[in-house]
Design an enzyme around this catalytic site. Structure first.
Site, short mmCIF file in Angstrom:
data_model
loop_
_atom_site.label_atom_id
_atom_site.label_comp_id
_atom_site.label_asym_id
_atom_site.label_seq_id
_atom_site.Cartn_x
_atom_site.Cartn_y
_atom_site.Cartn_z
N HIS A 1 25.76 -7.24 36.02
CA HIS A 1 25.00 -6.33 36.92
C HIS A 1 24.81 -4.93 36.49
CE1 HIS A 1 24.38 -4.73 41.28
NE2 HIS A 1 24.88 -3.76 40.73
N GLU A 2 26.02 -4.38 35.92
CA GLU A 2 26.13 -3.19 35.62
C GLU A 2 25.34 -3.04 34.22
OE1 GLU A 2 27.16 -0.62 37.55
OE2 GLU A 2 28.31 -2.05 38.91
ZN ZN Z 1 24.39 -1.81 41.07
#
Ligand code: ZN
Ligand code: CA
Ligand code: CA
Length: 309
Positions: free
Chosen positions: A223-224
Site C-alpha cells: 500500500h505504502e
Molecule cells: Zn494510504
C-alpha cells in the site's frame, strides 16, 4: 506488543493543510480526501479510529502526472527496485521490535507477491513491472526513533542517519510507530527538498505473521509503496469522475473497513467498490491486487520521477 498501543487515539500536529482524522475515522475521512495530493505529500494507512492524516489538498493541476508525456509501458517484472530495509527497535526481542532476517525476507516476499500479482497466494492479481531486490538491511536500537511519527524530529533524525541511495532506491523502515498508524509514505518529487524523508515507514507488527490482527499479511508495505510510486487511494475524490486518476478502479465514496465484498458506495459509477485493492483500507485478508491502470500509472510515475535518480 501491548494491544493498547493500537487503541490510542490522538491528534498529529502536521501543519496547515494536513487534516487530522479522528474517530470515527471513516466518517471523518470522507471530507478529507476530496482533492488530489501534491507531489511530496504525506500518505498514511491507518486502522479505524486512528489519528491519521490525509495529504495536503491542491488543485488537479498538481496531479503527479499532469503534463507528463505518455510513458512506454514496461514489461512485467522488468523494473528492479533496490530496496533497503531498516529495522528500528528499542532493545532485544520481538516485544522490543527486533526482527529476524527471515522476518525481513517475508516482508520483501509479500511486497514482491503483491506487485507480481500473486498477493494472497491463490488469487490472480495484476502483474506490474516492479520487483524489489533486498540490497541490504540495517538494525538500529534507538528508543527515541521507535515511534518516528510523520513530521517528527525522530523521523528526520532516523532517516538522515539510515537512508541509502537516491529516489530510485526504496528505503523501507520497520518500526513501532504509534497513533494507530500502519504506515506512511511520501509521493515522489522532482526537487530535492523532500529527499531525506522519501521512503516508506511500516509498523513492524504488520509484517506477515505479525501481531496486528487483520493487518498482518504484510499488505501495508505494498500500500505504502503504491503511494511511493504515485498511487492515490481508491477513495480519493470520492464518487467523482476523476477519482484517483486511474480509469479502471471503480470510484468509492469512503475508505473500506473490514472485507465488505459487494459494497457499492458510488452507485452511479460502474463497478463495485474495490475493496480488494491495495490502495483501499480493507483488511489484509481481502486486499490482494493493483489494477492494470494502477500498474501503468506507477510505471509512468517511476519513469518520470525515480528511474535513474
Ligand atoms: Zn494510504
Ligand atoms: Ca460503483
Ligand atoms: Ca492480502
Amino acid at each position: 506488543m501491548s494491544p493498547r498501543r493500537y487503541a490510542t487515539v490522538g491528534l498529529l500536529a502536521l501543519g496547515a493543510g494536513l487534516l487530522p482524522v479522528t474517530a470515527p475515522a471513516v466518517a471523518a475521512a470522507t471530507a478529507a480526501v476530496c482533492e488530489v495530493a501534491a507531489p511530496g505529500a504525506l500518505e498514511v494507512r491507518a486502522k479505524p479510529g486512528a489519528a491519521a492524516a490525509e495529504p495536503a489538498v491542491t488543485s488537479d493541476a498538481k496531479d503527479l502526472l499532469a503534463g507528463a508525456p505518455a510513458a512506454s509501458p514496461s514489461a512485467p517484472g522488468s523494473i528492479v527496485v533496490e530496496t533497503w530495509v531498516h529495522v528500528i527497535r528499542t532493545g532485544d526481542g520481538r516485544a522490543n521490535g527486533q526482527l529476524t532476517p527471515a522476518d525481513v525476507q517475508a516482508q520483501v516476499a509479500a511486497l514482491n507477491a503483491a506487485f507480481a500479482g500473486t498477493g494472497d497466494g491463490v488469487r490472480t492479481g495484476t502483474s506490474t513491472p516492479f520487483r524489489f531486490r533486498l540490497a541490504g538491511t540495517t538494525d538500529t536500537v534507538n528508543p527515541a526513533w521507535y515511534a518516528m511519527l510523520p513530521g517528527s524530529r525522530a523521523e528526520r533524525e532516523a532517516k538522515s542517519a539510515l537512508r541509502r541511495g537516491g529516489k530510485s532506491t526504496l528505503n523501507l523502515y520497520l518500526t513501532g510507530l504509534g497513533g494507530d498508524l500502519l504506515g506512511y509514505a511520501y509521493f515522489p518529487t522532482t526537487g530535492r527538498g523532500k529527499d531525506v524523508v522519501d521512503g516508506v515507514v511500516v509498523l513492524n507488527e504488520s509484517i506477515p505473521g505479525g501481531a496486528v490482527s487483520d493487518y498482518a499479511e504484510g499488505d501495508t508495505a505494498p500500500h505504502e509503496v503504491g503511494h511511493w510510486l504515485g498511487l492515490y487511494h481508491t477513495f480519493q475524490n470520492g464518487c467523482s469522475t476523476a477519482n484517483d486518476r486511474v480509469a479502471d478502479t471503480p470510484a468509492e465514496a469512503v475508505p473500506t473497513t473490514g472485507c465488505p465484498v459487494g459494497k457499492d458506495t458510488c452507485t452511479k459509477d460502474t463497478g463495485l467498490d474495490p475493496v480488494e485493492n491495495f490502495m483501499d483500507y480493507s483488511y489484509d485478508r481481502c486486499m490482494y491486487t493493483f489494477t492494470p491502470g494502477q500498474s501503468a500509472r506507477m510505471d509512468a510515475v517511476w519513469q518520470r520521477y525515480r528511474a535513474g535518480a
